[in-house]
Design a protein around this motif. Structure first.
Motif, PDB file in Angstrom:
ATOM      1  N   LYS A   7      32.749  33.168  41.681  1.00  0.00           N
ATOM      2  CA  LYS A   7      33.312  32.525  42.874  1.00  0.00           C
ATOM      3  C   LYS A   7      32.257  31.774  43.687  1.00  0.00           C
ATOM      4  O   LYS A   7      32.506  30.679  44.168  1.00  0.00           O
ATOM      5  N   VAL A  37      31.300  28.538  42.012  1.00  0.00           N
ATOM      6  CA  VAL A  37      32.396  27.578  42.175  1.00  0.00           C
ATOM      7  C   VAL A  37      32.429  27.050  43.608  1.00  0.00           C
ATOM      8  O   VAL A  37      32.626  25.859  43.840  1.00  0.00           O
ATOM      9  N   VAL A  52      39.427  31.647  40.622  1.00  0.00           N
ATOM     10  CA  VAL A  52      38.450  31.562  39.538  1.00  0.00           C
ATOM     11  C   VAL A  52      38.775  32.654  38.525  1.00  0.00           C
ATOM     12  O   VAL A  52      38.669  33.847  38.827  1.00  0.00           O
ATOM     13  N   ASN A  63      36.585  30.047  34.267  1.00  0.00           N
ATOM     14  CA  ASN A  63      35.127  30.072  34.139  1.00  0.00           C
ATOM     15  C   ASN A  63      34.769  30.870  32.884  1.00  0.00           C
ATOM     16  O   ASN A  63      34.493  32.061  32.938  1.00  0.00           O
TER      17      ASN A  63
END
Length: 213
Positions: A22, A25, A143, A188
């Motif tokens: 996270k 991102v 994510v 991811n």
């Protein structure tokens, strides 16, 4: 006369499991022209404040916040995740302070016309009754990462024992519920270059959706 008012900031909230990426991102979503409001960083700063350190020593013992040394976050985490009453005590100390700082930084970034503000707040959905940040988000991004990969990351980067990720997530909203609340899902599963490419595509898609609601 044209308006000098800065354009409205885009606020993005990042969701996902522990060690899903996270924070990476969030940084990519913000980009060089945006800003990340990192609740974990604010929580670490809050733990080291004089008032909180004193309260921690009184509640959990002086070994948690030894003089001249940082708070022993690993020991503190082991205590609070094993004892709901201890966890509530810690949250009553830190959460109001962290919420105030998150709100302050969000409001400041908006007033400065920062184009993208990313809220990297681990319990964004779970604690929304208290902080009311979800309504501030224009977009929620989940994510998605494989559980085995997340477990390996947590062991490598945080030194967590096997099963610790699952144990901590059991106290949070189920991941599928978080995924269902998201406007977009970002997988991811590759390397950093893959993630950068996917975030770039996602931002372009979000921009198109804003222009053509």
């Amino acid at each position: 006369m044209p308006s000098t008012r800065p354009p409205r900031s885009l606020v993005l909230g990042v969701l996902g499991g522990i060690a899903s990426g996270k924070s990476a991102v969030a940084r990519l979503l913000a980009g060089p022209e945006g800003t990340v409001v990192d609740a974990d960083r604010l929580a670490r700063e809050t733990l080291e404040s004089a008032a909180v350190r004193a309260a921690l020593s009184e509640r959990f013992g002086p070994e948690i916040a030894p003089p001249g040394k940082p708070v022993d976050r690993e020991r503190l985490g082991a205590v609070v995740f094993a004892d709901p009453a201890a966890r509530r005590a810690l949250e009553s100390l830190t959460h109001p302070r962290v919420r105030a700082r998150v709100r302050e930084l969000l409001d400041r970034a908006r007033s400065e016309g920062v184009p993208r503000i990313v809220l990297d707040v681990p319990l964004l959905l779970e604690n929304d009754v208290q902080h009311e940040l979800v309504r501030e988000c224009d977009v929620l991004v989940f994510v998605d990462a494989d559980a085995t990969a997340r477990e390996a990351r947590a062991r490598a980067s945080r030194g967590w024992a096997p099963g610790e990720v699952a144990r901590r997530e059991a106290a949070q909203m189920p991941l599928e519920a978080k995924r269902a609340r998201a406007d977009h899902v970002l997988v991811n599963s590759g390397n950093l270059a893959d993630l950068e490419r996917d975030v770039t595509h996602l931002l372009a898609r979000i921009q198109r959706e804003r222009q053509n609601p």
